[in-house]
Design an enzyme around this catalytic site. Structure first.
Site, PDB file in Angstrom:
ATOM      1  N   PHE A 120      -5.560   1.266  10.596  1.00  0.00           N
ATOM      2  CA  PHE A 120      -5.030   2.591  10.272  1.00  0.00           C
ATOM      3  C   PHE A 120      -5.287   2.876   8.801  1.00  0.00           C
ATOM      4  O   PHE A 120      -4.996   2.035   7.941  1.00  0.00           O
ATOM      5  CB  PHE A 120      -3.523   2.668  10.582  1.00  0.00           C
ATOM      6  CG  PHE A 120      -3.267   2.714  12.060  1.00  0.00           C
ATOM      7  CD1 PHE A 120      -3.410   1.575  12.845  1.00  0.00           C
ATOM      8  CD2 PHE A 120      -2.918   3.916  12.676  1.00  0.00           C
ATOM      9  CE1 PHE A 120      -3.216   1.615  14.213  1.00  0.00           C
ATOM     10  CE2 PHE A 120      -2.719   3.970  14.050  1.00  0.00           C
ATOM     11  CZ  PHE A 120      -2.874   2.824  14.815  1.00  0.00           C
ATOM     12  N   ALA A 121      -5.857   4.044   8.547  1.00  0.00           N
ATOM     13  CA  ALA A 121      -6.096   4.482   7.166  1.00  0.00           C
ATOM     14  C   ALA A 121      -5.502   5.872   7.033  1.00  0.00           C
ATOM     15  O   ALA A 121      -6.184   6.884   7.199  1.00  0.00           O
ATOM     16  CB  ALA A 121      -7.590   4.481   6.868  1.00  0.00           C
ATOM     17  N   ILE A 122      -4.194   5.888   6.796  1.00  0.00           N
ATOM     18  CA  ILE A 122      -3.453   7.143   6.714  1.00  0.00           C
ATOM     19  C   ILE A 122      -3.222   7.463   5.235  1.00  0.00           C
ATOM     20  O   ILE A 122      -2.873   6.569   4.449  1.00  0.00           O
ATOM     21  CB  ILE A 122      -2.093   7.022   7.448  1.00  0.00           C
ATOM     22  CG1 ILE A 122      -2.276   6.516   8.898  1.00  0.00           C
ATOM     23  CG2 ILE A 122      -1.334   8.351   7.423  1.00  0.00           C
ATOM     24  CD1 ILE A 122      -3.005   7.421   9.847  1.00  0.00           C
ATOM     25  N   TYR A 125      -4.627   5.367   2.053  1.00  0.00           N
ATOM     26  CA  TYR A 125      -5.166   4.087   2.519  1.00  0.00           C
ATOM     27  C   TYR A 125      -6.612   4.194   3.020  1.00  0.00           C
ATOM     28  O   TYR A 125      -7.209   3.183   3.392  1.00  0.00           O
ATOM     29  CB  TYR A 125      -4.250   3.470   3.593  1.00  0.00           C
ATOM     30  CG  TYR A 125      -3.081   2.688   2.997  1.00  0.00           C
ATOM     31  CD1 TYR A 125      -2.176   3.302   2.136  1.00  0.00           C
ATOM     32  CD2 TYR A 125      -2.895   1.340   3.278  1.00  0.00           C
ATOM     33  CE1 TYR A 125      -1.109   2.592   1.589  1.00  0.00           C
ATOM     34  CE2 TYR A 125      -1.835   0.620   2.739  1.00  0.00           C
ATOM     35  CZ  TYR A 125      -0.946   1.259   1.895  1.00  0.00           C
ATOM     36  OH  TYR A 125       0.093   0.545   1.360  1.00  0.00           O
ATOM     37  N   ASP A 210      -4.008  -4.909   9.485  1.00  0.00           N
ATOM     38  CA  ASP A 210      -3.831  -4.048   8.321  1.00  0.00           C
ATOM     39  C   ASP A 210      -5.197  -3.719   7.734  1.00  0.00           C
ATOM     40  O   ASP A 210      -6.134  -4.517   7.839  1.00  0.00           O
ATOM     41  CB  ASP A 210      -3.020  -4.790   7.240  1.00  0.00           C
ATOM     42  CG  ASP A 210      -1.526  -4.536   7.367  1.00  0.00           C
ATOM     43  OD1 ASP A 210      -1.080  -4.046   8.420  1.00  0.00           O
ATOM     44  OD2 ASP A 210      -0.800  -4.852   6.389  1.00  0.00           O
ATOM     45  N   VAL A 211      -5.271  -2.590   7.041  1.00  0.00           N
ATOM     46  CA  VAL A 211      -6.548  -2.167   6.452  1.00  0.00           C
ATOM     47  C   VAL A 211      -6.688  -2.588   4.985  1.00  0.00           C
ATOM     48  O   VAL A 211      -7.806  -2.672   4.466  1.00  0.00           O
ATOM     49  CB  VAL A 211      -6.737  -0.632   6.597  1.00  0.00           C
ATOM     50  CG1 VAL A 211      -5.854   0.138   5.596  1.00  0.00           C
ATOM     51  CG2 VAL A 211      -8.190  -0.244   6.461  1.00  0.00           C
ATOM     52  N   ASP A 212      -5.566  -2.899   4.325  1.00  0.00           N
ATOM     53  CA  ASP A 212      -5.623  -3.229   2.888  1.00  0.00           C
ATOM     54  C   ASP A 212      -6.020  -4.698   2.724  1.00  0.00           C
ATOM     55  O   ASP A 212      -5.351  -5.473   2.047  1.00  0.00           O
ATOM     56  CB  ASP A 212      -4.267  -2.934   2.218  1.00  0.00           C
ATOM     57  CG  ASP A 212      -3.114  -3.674   2.870  1.00  0.00           C
ATOM     58  OD1 ASP A 212      -3.232  -4.062   4.061  1.00  0.00           O
ATOM     59  OD2 ASP A 212      -2.089  -3.877   2.192  1.00  0.00           O
ATOM     60  N   GLU A 302       7.095  -5.041  12.383  1.00  0.00           N
ATOM     61  CA  GLU A 302       7.044  -6.511  12.364  1.00  0.00           C
ATOM     62  C   GLU A 302       8.267  -7.133  13.059  1.00  0.00           C
ATOM     63  O   GLU A 302       8.141  -8.153  13.742  1.00  0.00           O
ATOM     64  CB  GLU A 302       6.959  -6.989  10.914  1.00  0.00           C
ATOM     65  CG  GLU A 302       6.694  -8.461  10.746  1.00  0.00           C
ATOM     66  CD  GLU A 302       6.335  -8.781   9.303  1.00  0.00           C
ATOM     67  OE1 GLU A 302       5.133  -8.899   8.997  1.00  0.00           O
ATOM     68  OE2 GLU A 302       7.267  -8.890   8.469  1.00  0.00           O
ATOM     69  N   ASP A 325      -2.542 -14.013   1.378  1.00  0.00           N
ATOM     70  CA  ASP A 325      -2.340 -13.179   0.204  1.00  0.00           C
ATOM     71  C   ASP A 325      -2.387 -14.127  -0.986  1.00  0.00           C
ATOM     72  O   ASP A 325      -1.602 -15.090  -1.035  1.00  0.00           O
ATOM     73  CB  ASP A 325      -0.976 -12.485   0.306  1.00  0.00           C
ATOM     74  CG  ASP A 325      -0.783 -11.468  -0.812  1.00  0.00           C
ATOM     75  OD1 ASP A 325      -1.208 -11.753  -1.967  1.00  0.00           O
ATOM     76  OD2 ASP A 325      -0.203 -10.404  -0.542  1.00  0.00           O
TER      77      ASP A 325
HETATM   78  C1  5GW Z   1       2.237   3.588   2.343  1.00  0.00           C
HETATM   79  C2  5GW Z   1       3.290   3.292   1.493  1.00  0.00           C
HETATM   80  C3  5GW Z   1       4.063   2.175   1.710  1.00  0.00           C
HETATM   81  C4  5GW Z   1       3.745   1.359   2.803  1.00  0.00           C
HETATM   82  C5  5GW Z   1       2.681   1.678   3.652  1.00  0.00           C
HETATM   83  C6  5GW Z   1       1.924   2.790   3.446  1.00  0.00           C
HETATM   84  C7  5GW Z   1       0.782   3.091   4.321  1.00  0.00           C
HETATM   85  C8  5GW Z   1       0.360   2.166   5.278  1.00  0.00           C
HETATM   86  C9  5GW Z   1       0.013   4.311   4.225  1.00  0.00           C
HETATM   87  O1  5GW Z   1       0.288   5.235   3.416  1.00  0.00           O
HETATM   88  N1  5GW Z   1      -1.083   4.497   5.003  1.00  0.00           N
HETATM   89  C10 5GW Z   1      -1.461   3.557   5.919  1.00  0.00           C
HETATM   90  O2  5GW Z   1      -2.484   3.752   6.611  1.00  0.00           O
HETATM   91  N2  5GW Z   1      -0.721   2.417   6.090  1.00  0.00           N
HETATM   92  C11 5GW Z   1      -1.126   1.453   7.126  1.00  0.00           C
HETATM   93  O3  5GW Z   1      -0.079   0.576   7.438  1.00  0.00           O
HETATM   94  C12 5GW Z   1      -2.296   0.616   6.648  1.00  0.00           C
HETATM   95  O4  5GW Z   1      -3.127   0.277   7.729  1.00  0.00           O
HETATM   96  C13 5GW Z   1      -1.604  -0.609   6.116  1.00  0.00           C
HETATM   97  O5  5GW Z   1      -2.452  -1.719   6.037  1.00  0.00           O
HETATM   98  C14 5GW Z   1      -0.466  -0.758   7.124  1.00  0.00           C
HETATM   99  C15 5GW Z   1       0.743  -1.566   6.627  1.00  0.00           C
HETATM  100  O6  5GW Z   1       1.141  -1.150   5.344  1.00  0.00           O
HETATM  101  P1  5GW Z   1       0.918  -2.068   4.071  1.00  0.00           P
HETATM  102  O7  5GW Z   1      -0.413  -2.738   4.178  1.00  0.00           O
HETATM  103  O8  5GW Z   1       1.123  -1.274   2.840  1.00  0.00           O
HETATM  104  O9  5GW Z   1       2.049  -3.164   4.245  1.00  0.00           O
HETATM  105  P2  5GW Z   1       2.076  -4.611   3.518  1.00  0.00           P
HETATM  106  O10 5GW Z   1       3.281  -5.301   4.093  1.00  0.00           O
HETATM  107  O11 5GW Z   1       0.809  -5.340   3.882  1.00  0.00           O
HETATM  108  O12 5GW Z   1       2.156  -4.402   2.037  1.00  0.00           O
HETATM  109 MN    MN Z   2      -1.095  -4.760   4.291  1.00  0.00          MN
END
Ligand code: 5GW
Ligand code: MN
Length: 367
Positions: A120-122, A125, A210-212, A302, A325
């Site tokens: 997901f790339a919202i 992201y 996750d995408v990040d 989760e 990580d």
């Molecule tokens: C934005 C702000 C805080 C947390 C998540 C988001 C966010 C997540 C977003 O704005 N857009 C988005 O596409 N995501 C999706 O949710 C991404 O695929 C992301 O990899 C996934 C989970 O959020 P992460 O990666 O920020 O969570 P952590 O626990 O890996 O830091």
């Molecule tokens: Mn992530």
């Protein structure tokens, strides 16, 4: 006299007709019953007759490996003794050294396996997509059929990447939610819906991540199984009490303190499309029940995933090699770092409100 004679012969006639009638009736009913009986018997006979019987077992495809050279597995000398490689329900835990990728590749190539990977790339992201796909092209399921399914609200922000034969990028335009918790949680619903409509017709397995992230070492068919989860890098050494399961009984994601096997990461699960459908459907429905009761589980999707895996045990588990990580350092048990979090500039990537609720800060505290 005449009358009497007439009556006598008439009575005889009647008798004759009656007996003939009875005879015919008995004959007909005998024939009818015996034919019917025979037809019942012949019906049974059709099922028992091996000549006319057909079975799926008659059309099995034969798979067999070519001759291969490799070191013999040693019953008395396990390849790793520093980590758990098998759960009590006989699901393998995938660590470097536990498998032979050549054998697995040969098996999965024969079955012509197709793998879908969802991200997901919202909103902001979308910046992660290019690195994600570029590194996946180097390390993810190399030599196998792969579909990248990128769910995004900004399809125009995704730069088109040319991919080799057998691999393709599919952009799926989806709505974006305001709260980041909702962005994360709604992944379950969207994966479920696309599994029904699309993925079931296009791929055999789904990998939902996750995408990040970026790939920095091989991730291949060794991860594939009916339904798999991944050990969270912050909790693979933790006790039950330290697991950040949902602890409020009011939530459907509640797990009592004396239960739980592992703490699974929300950012990496998968399996056969049918199994991923069941998993995401469960998680989404439980989330909706909680939403109606004005409660949201502590770690969002989760928490619901961990509840699912407690009562629907995964058939394979990935070690933290598959979801690392670098903030957690590089422990000795970690022979490879295959898929690693890309450090986020939290101010630029997330909105300001999200900052105060940052997930990783809490995770560091627990690890
Ligand atoms: C934005 C702000 C805080 C947390 C998540 C988001 C966010 C997540 C977003 O704005 N857009 C988005 O596409 N995501 C999706 O949710 C991404 O695929 C992301 O990899 C996934 C989970 O959020 P992460 O990666 O920020 O969570 P952590 O626990 O890996 O830091
Ligand atoms: Mn992530």
């Amino acid at each position: 006299m005449q009358q009497e004679k007439y009556d006598k012969s008439s009575w005889r006639k009647k008798c004759f007709y009656f007996l003939t009638y009875m005879f015919v009736l008995i004959l007909v009913s005998y024939c009818w019953f015996s034919v019917k009986g025979r037809s019942i018997h012949s019906h049974v006979a059709i099922f028992c007759n091996p000549q006319t019987n057909t079975s799926r077992l008659d059309h099995l495809k034969e798979y067999s490996l070519e001759r291969m050279m490799y070191e013999k597995p040693n019953t008395m000398n396990p390849p790793r003794t520093d980590v758990l490689m098998m759960t009590p329900w006989f699901a393998p835990i995938v660590w470097e050294g536990s498998y032979n990728i050549d054998i697995l590749n040969a098996q999965f190539h024969q079955r012509n396996v197709r793998v879908g990977i969802t991200v997901f790339a919202i909103k902001k992201y979308t910046v992660f997509v290019q690195t994600f796909i570029e590194t996946a092209e180097k390390f993810f399921m190399v030599g196998h059929k792969v579909n990248y399914y990128v769910f995004t609200d900004r399809p125009n922000d995704i730069t088109n990447i040319t991919l080799p034969e057998g691999r393709q990028l599919v952009l799926l335009e989806v709505p974006s939610y305001q709260r980041w918790q909702e962005v994360s949680m709604r992944r379950m619903e969207m994966i479920r819906d696309y599994s029904r409509q699309r993925f079931i017709n296009e791929v055999d397995y789904l990998v939902c991540v996750d995408v990040d992230m970026k790939f920095s070492d091989d991730v291949g068919v060794e991860i594939l199984s009916d339904v798999f989860g991944t050990l969270h890098p912050g909790f693979y050494r933790a006790t039950r009490q330290q697991f950040t399961y949902e602890r409020r009984k009011e939530s459907t994601a509640y797990i009592p303190p004396d239960e739980g096997d592992f703490y699974y990461a929300g950012g990496y699960f998968g399996g056969k499309v049918e199994e991923v459908y069941k998993l995401t459907n469960f998680c989404h429905n439980e989330m909706m029940t909680d939403k109606n009761n004005h409660i949201e589980a502590v770690w969002h999707d989760e928490s619901y995933l961990n509840k699912y895996f407690l009562y629907h045990k995964p058939t394979k588990i990935l070690s933290p090699e598959y979801l690392w990580d670098n903030g957690f350092g590089v422990p000795a048990v970690l022979k490879r770092r295959r898929f690693v979090a890309v450090p986020k500039n939290h101010n630029a990537i997330r909105n300001r409100r999200a900052l105060s609720e940052d997930r990783r800060t809490t995770l560091k505290f627990h690890s």
